[in-house]
Write an enzyme that holds these catalytic residues in place. Structure first.
Site, PDB file in Angstrom:
ATOM      1  N   ILE A  29       0.827  -1.209   0.000  1.00 36.47           N
ATOM      2  CA  ILE A  29       0.000   0.000   0.000  1.00 36.47           C
ATOM      3  C   ILE A  29       0.866   1.267   0.000  1.00 36.47           C
ATOM      4  CG2 ILE A  29      -0.241   0.362   2.507  1.00 36.47           C
ATOM      5  CD1 ILE A  29      -3.310   0.545   2.001  1.00 36.47           C
ATOM      6  N   GLY A  89      12.507  -4.300  11.775  1.00 39.19           N
ATOM      7  CA  GLY A  89      11.613  -3.423  11.023  1.00 39.19           C
ATOM      8  C   GLY A  89      10.274  -4.056  10.667  1.00 39.19           C
ATOM      9  N   HIS A  96       5.899 -12.409   5.659  1.00 34.19           N
ATOM     10  CA  HIS A  96       5.823 -11.872   4.300  1.00 34.19           C
ATOM     11  C   HIS A  96       7.220 -11.576   3.785  1.00 34.19           C
ATOM     12  CE1 HIS A  96       5.569  -8.455   7.108  1.00 34.19           C
ATOM     13  NE2 HIS A  96       6.216  -7.742   6.210  1.00 34.19           N
ATOM     14  N   HIS A  98       9.020  -9.025   0.969  1.00 34.09           N
ATOM     15  CA  HIS A  98       8.873  -7.894   0.062  1.00 34.09           C
ATOM     16  C   HIS A  98       9.641  -8.207  -1.213  1.00 34.09           C
ATOM     17  CE1 HIS A  98       7.723  -4.822   3.275  1.00 34.09           C
ATOM     18  NE2 HIS A  98       8.247  -5.778   4.015  1.00 34.09           N
TER      19      HIS A  98
HETATM   20  P1  AMP Z   1       7.000  -4.959   7.429  1.00 33.15           P
HETATM   21  O1  AMP Z   1       7.532  -3.656   7.905  1.00 33.15           O
HETATM   22  O2  AMP Z   1       8.049  -5.824   6.814  1.00 33.15           O
HETATM   23  O3  AMP Z   1       6.177  -5.683   8.488  1.00 33.15           O
HETATM   24  O4  AMP Z   1       6.046  -4.611   6.210  1.00 33.15           O
HETATM   25  C1  AMP Z   1       4.679  -4.413   6.292  1.00 33.15           C
HETATM   26  C2  AMP Z   1       4.266  -3.808   4.979  1.00 33.15           C
HETATM   27  O5  AMP Z   1       2.862  -3.914   4.855  1.00 33.15           O
HETATM   28  C3  AMP Z   1       4.603  -2.328   4.824  1.00 33.15           C
HETATM   29  O6  AMP Z   1       5.469  -2.150   3.701  1.00 33.15           O
HETATM   30  C4  AMP Z   1       3.242  -1.665   4.608  1.00 33.15           C
HETATM   31  O7  AMP Z   1       3.281  -0.594   3.687  1.00 33.15           O
HETATM   32  C5  AMP Z   1       2.407  -2.826   4.117  1.00 33.15           C
HETATM   33  N1  AMP Z   1       0.976  -2.699   4.337  1.00 33.15           N
HETATM   34  C6  AMP Z   1       0.342  -2.320   5.469  1.00 33.15           C
HETATM   35  N2  AMP Z   1      -0.990  -2.370   5.311  1.00 33.15           N
HETATM   36  C7  AMP Z   1      -1.210  -2.790   4.035  1.00 33.15           C
HETATM   37  C8  AMP Z   1      -2.382  -3.041   3.257  1.00 33.15           C
HETATM   38  N3  AMP Z   1      -3.619  -2.872   3.764  1.00 33.15           N
HETATM   39  N4  AMP Z   1      -2.229  -3.448   1.979  1.00 33.15           N
HETATM   40  C9  AMP Z   1      -0.991  -3.618   1.458  1.00 33.15           C
HETATM   41  N5  AMP Z   1       0.144  -3.420   2.142  1.00 33.15           N
HETATM   42  C10 AMP Z   1       0.047  -3.000   3.408  1.00 33.15           C
END
Ligand code: AMP
Ligand code: ZN
Length: 110
Positions: A29, A89, A96, A98
């Site tokens: 997002i 982080g 997940h 990235h």
């Molecule tokens: P992390 O910091 O590795 O836990 O990454 C979490 C990621 O989830 C971040 O890059 C956010 O931008 C992403 N994120 C949070 N909410 C959503 C959402 N509703 N849809 C897509 N990505 C999201």
């Protein structure tokens, strides 16, 4: 239910780009690169290290990540990141990876 479990369930919308038996890929997002896709296991597990207890699910996730990179045209390279724990982080505690690409990545990552 955690945020990503809600995306798997379809109760929170997401731009899904690919699916496999055990995994789902959707656009972040808040993209940090021209391509920024998150690849997650459908089953709730807290982080990628815990996912490694199930080799089939782990392989399925990495296979889908590779497929996403190919579909996005990242043939010149990309970065896969698994932030783990608060100091790493991680803010969403559903495993997940990235997939980031479309620009040159810096090192060290900061
Ligand atoms: P992390 O910091 O590795 O836990 O990454 C979490 C990621 O989830 C971040 O890059 C956010 O931008 C992403 N994120 C949070 N909410 C959503 C959402 N509703 N849809 C897509 N990505 C999201
Ligand atoms: Zn979850």
């Amino acid at each position: 239910m955690c945020l990503f479990c809600k995306i798997v369930a379809g109760t929170i919308p997401a731009t899904v780009v690919a699916k496999s038996t055990h995994s789902l890929a959707f656009r972040d997002i808040e993209p940090q690169a021209p391509t920024h896709v998150l690849v997650i296991p459908r089953r709730h597990v807290g982080n990628v290290a815990d996912l490694a207890h199930d080799p089939q699910e782990l392989a399925d996730l990495f296979r889908l990540a590779g497929q996403v990179a190919e579909d996005e045209g990242l043939d010149r390279g990309y970065r896969m990141v698994a932030n783990t724990g608060s100091l790493g982080g991680q803010v969403v505690f559903h495993a997940h990876v990235h997939v980031l690409g479309g620009r040159r990545m810096q090192w060290p990552p900061g």
